[in-house]
Design a protein around this motif. Structure first.
Motif, short mmCIF file in Angstrom:
data_model
loop_
_atom_site.label_atom_id
_atom_site.label_comp_id
_atom_site.label_asym_id
_atom_site.label_seq_id
_atom_site.Cartn_x
_atom_site.Cartn_y
_atom_site.Cartn_z
N GLN A 174 1.04 2.10 -3.76
CA GLN A 174 1.08 3.35 -4.22
C GLN A 174 2.06 3.81 -5.15
O GLN A 174 3.23 3.31 -4.75
CB GLN A 174 0.95 4.19 -2.99
N ILE A 200 -3.49 2.11 -11.04
CA ILE A 200 -2.32 2.62 -10.80
C ILE A 200 -1.31 1.58 -10.93
O ILE A 200 -0.09 2.05 -11.40
CB ILE A 200 -2.35 2.75 -8.77
N VAL A 209 -5.77 12.64 -0.49
CA VAL A 209 -4.60 12.92 -1.39
C VAL A 209 -4.56 14.12 -2.04
O VAL A 209 -3.58 15.07 -1.75
CB VAL A 209 -4.70 11.83 -2.84
N ASN A 235 -10.54 8.63 -0.23
CA ASN A 235 -9.10 8.45 -0.52
C ASN A 235 -8.51 9.80 -1.30
O ASN A 235 -7.51 10.18 -1.19
CB ASN A 235 -8.60 7.37 -1.00
N THR A 278 4.33 11.18 0.26
CA THR A 278 3.76 10.46 -0.67
C THR A 278 3.09 11.15 -1.70
O THR A 278 2.40 10.51 -2.70
CB THR A 278 2.75 9.27 0.01
N SER A 283 0.83 -1.20 0.14
CA SER A 283 0.16 -0.02 -0.06
C SER A 283 0.88 1.23 0.04
O SER A 283 1.63 1.46 -1.02
CB SER A 283 -0.95 0.01 1.13
N GLY A 284 0.82 2.16 1.02
CA GLY A 284 1.65 3.34 1.15
C GLY A 284 3.36 3.07 1.14
O GLY A 284 4.06 4.05 0.95
N VAL A 330 -6.12 1.52 -3.67
CA VAL A 330 -5.26 1.84 -4.54
C VAL A 330 -5.68 0.92 -5.67
O VAL A 330 -5.08 -0.31 -5.78
CB VAL A 330 -3.86 1.25 -3.82
#
Length: 316
Positions: free
Chosen positions: A138, A270, A156, A152, A240, A111-112, A266
């Motif tokens: 991500q 992506i 962002v 989300n 990020t 993820s992150g 996510v």
């Protein structure tokens, strides 16, 4: 989907310690699996911490892997590193590897943690970093948010265009929790409340993830990992949603990309764009999974692939 996935039932770790870096900062780490297993660095999500690795503990032990999860600077027990970049943290990982006596290892960004895994692929020589994977990871901030849920997307964009508002909101929320002593509530008590909310579907969690969170160990791992400090979360948000500092086209080695078709945190778009920018150096796997179910149900093939590629990589 793999048949009869094994749910994590143990969060026991082999070691929990800190490494002092060359500049005097401390990086906290947790090691799960087997102490003589194949080493894999686990780069946690956002919000998250090294305790997230408990989700992988059982599978790591079964596959004879040694998973090293580290708190990023300013999170958990790791010292802050003001104005750091994703590349700075890749350098931290190399120092932790040296501290642990590792000459070869792999990296998994969840993820992150995805951007940090990409930085490792760009920076760390192949004779050290033998394989790497993004798990619903991500990517660069300029990638489209198509398919991402609105909540989300708002977070962002807020970090990109009005970070002062996010900072004020998070600090006010933290202060309110402290005034009401809600920050002192135990993880077990929060777990009981969350189970009640999940039972009545009051959290808007996808059905696949609700079933996974019915498992006490899985839910506890999620709750424990997201109880991190405000400043660390804010710094992660800044990083990020900033430029990576390198071009994905300059990564000249294969990166394994795992994404869930039903993931709205996510989204798969992506992963597809990262694969496109890697120009043939990305191997994309798209599974019938959500954000959490990809991490939990597919951890065995993800770990096995990292181990196999790590052992079999031929250096030219």
């Amino acid at each position: 989907m793999p048949s009869s996935p094994v749910r994590p039932t143990s969060s026991e770790s082999i070691a929990d310690g800190t490494c002092t870096l060359d500049d005097g900062r401390r990086i906290a780490y947790n090691i799960s699996g087997t102490d003589d297993g194949y080493p894999i660095f686990h780069l946690h999500g956002w919000p998250g911490a090294r305790t997230e690795v408990s989700l992988f503990a059982l599978q790591a032990a079964q596959l004879r892997a040694r998973i090293i999860a580290i708190d990023r600077p300013g999170i958990g027990l790791s010292d802050p590193h003001p104005q750091r970049t994703v590349i700075d943290h890749a350098l931290d990982i190399r120092q932790v590897a040296k501290h642990l006596g590792l000459e070869e290892y792999s990296v998994m960004g969840v993820s992150g943690g995805g951007q940090y895994a990409l930085a490792c692929a760009f920076l760390i020589p192949p004779e050290e970093l033998r394989s790497m994977a993004l798990v619903c990871g991500q990517g660069p901030v300029e990638i489209s948010l198509r398919g991402m849920k609105w909540g989300n997307q708002i977070v962002v964009r807020a970090f990109q265009y009005c970070p002062a508002f996010i900072r004020l909101l998070m600090h006010r929320t933290s202060l309110m929790l402290k005034l009401l002593h809600l920050d002192l509530i135990s993880n077990e008590r929060i777990t009981r409340h969350a189970q009640w909310l999940l039972r009545w579907n009051l959290l808007g969690v996808p059905e696949m993830d609700r079933k996974l969170m019915a498992d006490h160990g899985t839910l506890l791992a999620v709750i424990t990992s997201v109880r991190v400090g405000v400043d660390g979360c804010l710094e992660e948000g800044r990083i990020t949603t900033s430029e990576l500092g390198f071009d994905l086209r300059d990564i000249k080695r294969n990166v394994r990309l795992w994404y869930g078709r039903e993931d709205t945190d996510v989204p798969v778009a992506i992963g597809e764009e990262i694969a496109r920018q890697l120009r043939g150096n990305g191997t994309l796997r798209v599974e019938d999974a959500t954000h959490l179910s990809l991490v939990v149900d597919y951890q065995r093939p993800i770990l096995q692939d990292l181990i196999d590629v790590g052992y079999n990589t031929v250096l030219l």
